[in-house]
Write an enzyme that holds these catalytic residues in place. Sequence first.
Site, PDB file in Angstrom:
ATOM      1  N   LYS A 138       2.508   2.093  -5.025  1.00  0.00           N
ATOM      2  CA  LYS A 138       3.220   1.517  -6.182  1.00  0.00           C
ATOM      3  C   LYS A 138       2.440   1.673  -7.473  1.00  0.00           C
ATOM      4  O   LYS A 138       3.022   1.936  -8.527  1.00  0.00           O
ATOM      5  CB  LYS A 138       3.497   0.023  -5.957  1.00  0.00           C
ATOM      6  CG  LYS A 138       4.473  -0.287  -4.855  1.00  0.00           C
ATOM      7  CD  LYS A 138       4.647  -1.787  -4.685  1.00  0.00           C
ATOM      8  CE  LYS A 138       3.366  -2.501  -4.329  1.00  0.00           C
ATOM      9  NZ  LYS A 138       2.766  -2.087  -3.059  1.00  0.00           N
TER      10      LYS A 138
ATOM     11  N   THR B 281      -7.599  -1.162  -0.365  1.00  0.00           N
ATOM     12  CA  THR B 281      -8.268  -1.154  -1.673  1.00  0.00           C
ATOM     13  C   THR B 281      -9.071  -2.427  -1.870  1.00  0.00           C
ATOM     14  O   THR B 281     -10.163  -2.413  -2.437  1.00  0.00           O
ATOM     15  CB  THR B 281      -7.222  -1.042  -2.810  1.00  0.00           C
ATOM     16  OG1 THR B 281      -6.360   0.045  -2.539  1.00  0.00           O
ATOM     17  CG2 THR B 281      -7.878  -0.822  -4.159  1.00  0.00           C
TER      18      THR B 281
ATOM     19  N   HIS C 224      -4.621  -1.780  -6.539  1.00  0.00           N
ATOM     20  CA  HIS C 224      -3.993  -0.478  -6.735  1.00  0.00           C
ATOM     21  C   HIS C 224      -4.974   0.482  -7.383  1.00  0.00           C
ATOM     22  O   HIS C 224      -5.764   0.110  -8.235  1.00  0.00           O
ATOM     23  CB  HIS C 224      -2.666  -0.550  -7.507  1.00  0.00           C
ATOM     24  CG  HIS C 224      -2.682  -1.408  -8.725  1.00  0.00           C
ATOM     25  ND1 HIS C 224      -2.052  -2.631  -8.779  1.00  0.00           N
ATOM     26  CD2 HIS C 224      -3.234  -1.216  -9.939  1.00  0.00           C
ATOM     27  CE1 HIS C 224      -2.224  -3.155  -9.972  1.00  0.00           C
ATOM     28  NE2 HIS C 224      -2.934  -2.326 -10.697  1.00  0.00           N
TER      29      HIS C 224
ATOM     30  N   ARG D 297      -6.168   0.688   7.796  1.00  0.00           N
ATOM     31  CA  ARG D 297      -4.766   0.292   7.919  1.00  0.00           C
ATOM     32  C   ARG D 297      -4.189   0.774   9.248  1.00  0.00           C
ATOM     33  O   ARG D 297      -4.586   1.817   9.755  1.00  0.00           O
ATOM     34  CB  ARG D 297      -3.953   0.865   6.759  1.00  0.00           C
ATOM     35  CG  ARG D 297      -4.380   0.316   5.413  1.00  0.00           C
ATOM     36  CD  ARG D 297      -3.540   0.866   4.266  1.00  0.00           C
ATOM     37  NE  ARG D 297      -4.083   0.420   2.982  1.00  0.00           N
ATOM     38  CZ  ARG D 297      -4.329   1.206   1.949  1.00  0.00           C
ATOM     39  NH1 ARG D 297      -4.069   2.494   2.031  1.00  0.00           N
ATOM     40  NH2 ARG D 297      -4.831   0.714   0.834  1.00  0.00           N
TER      41      ARG D 297
ATOM     42  N   ASP E 185       0.812  -1.229   0.000  1.00  0.00           N
ATOM     43  CA  ASP E 185       0.000   0.000   0.000  1.00  0.00           C
ATOM     44  C   ASP E 185       0.839   1.270   0.000  1.00  0.00           C
ATOM     45  O   ASP E 185       0.417   2.312   0.495  1.00  0.00           O
ATOM     46  CB  ASP E 185      -0.957   0.048   1.215  1.00  0.00           C
ATOM     47  CG  ASP E 185      -1.746  -1.234   1.395  1.00  0.00           C
ATOM     48  OD1 ASP E 185      -2.390  -1.651   0.420  1.00  0.00           O
ATOM     49  OD2 ASP E 185      -1.713  -1.820   2.486  1.00  0.00           O
TER      50      ASP E 185
END
Length: 430
Positions: free
Chosen positions: A16, A298, A41, A304, A13
């Site tokens: 990228k 996602t 992503h 998180r 996360d």
Amino acid sequence: MSSVVVVGTQWGDEGKGKITDFLSENAEAIARYQGGNNAGHTIKFDGVTYKLHLIPSGIFYKEKISVIGNGMVVDPKALVEELKYLHDKGVDTSNLRISNRAHIILPYHIRIDEADEERKGANKIGTTKKGIGPAYMDKAARVGIRIIDLLDKETFKEKLEHNLGEKNRLLERFYELEGFKLEDILEEYYDYGQQFKEYVCDTSVVLNDALDDGKRVLFEGAQGVMLDIDQGTYPFVTSSNPIAGGVTIGSGVGPSKINHVVGVAKAYTTRVGDGPFPTELFDSIGDTIREVGHEYGTTTGRPRRVGWFDSVVVRHARRVSGLTDLSLTLLDVLTGIETLKICVAYKLDGKTITEFPASLKDLARCEPVYEELPGWTEDITGVTSLDDLPVNCRHYMERIAQLTGVQVSMFSVGPDRAQTHVIKSVWRLA
């Protein structure tokens, strides 16, 4: 010939997808080499937000080849759904190539994954329950079914029949769950294969030909170094190798053809799932970072875990992935925090350690050693170059480069492509 690998330096996360999308502009082929639809992503393209899980972010450039490599595990149902999602948004996917050697995820993998996590209770790994681990287990046990097998109905039926005998015994006797009938899977999944067979080929040939022709190839990692099955916080890891070394295995391109490795790092640290996290924040600063940074998975939507930047983690990533460059993302999220902290080392039983421990028992006892830096209050989302950044922000970036031993070649101050800025091109030849 020029090739760049993009890897996450933390627990995934890191942004990228955004960096890969940005670098895709100068690439002629973009390939994923490991993982499956457990990694999501988010990409903004022409003002539209897209969420992808399987297909490489280069898909939006129809003149560039997008590759699903042999090291991936592909859920045929999820792939068909993702293709439809893109087609419904008017995206041309004729540039997609899927490795005939990639293994597939079947319904029994998902059911076993769910049941196993449930059984572990408090000791769960925190998987996305997408069947990734069980599919990689079958691959290692040499009973996996590959894309090439899926396209041949006779071969698919034979392998599926053999596997169902074993999987149903496991589901019914061990997990006390209902098994699967051959007809539940055979026709449906064979049909999925027929829907994407036009994209299937030997992608190792495609990628090596591109490199031999002097084209620029970008390799896109999923998850992050700390989730690598060999180099991560085992067992709280994924079932594949996100590190740069995974490229050679998962794409069929030799190590001599890799030029640069870009490590993507958030300006802070996040983690989804269980396992020790030395710099984790449990205060209002952590809550602020989570909300401002929209730190929710996602794929799962799970909040998180948030913490300060950990240079011990990124140094570990530098060493095991051979990082040549660092791309620092989400700097804007830290705007307004009066004092920033960077973890420079750990204290373990009274001793200072600067390398990441292999033992989770040791890691759980580690206390972060922090260095404090002054923050900044200026809005940085509109900056166009390094010189536009506030002095304190530049100092923060410089200190990260010093502590990690990797030059910061790119930085990002927002979700749009225009908010990603290059200090030094990673497509350079030297």
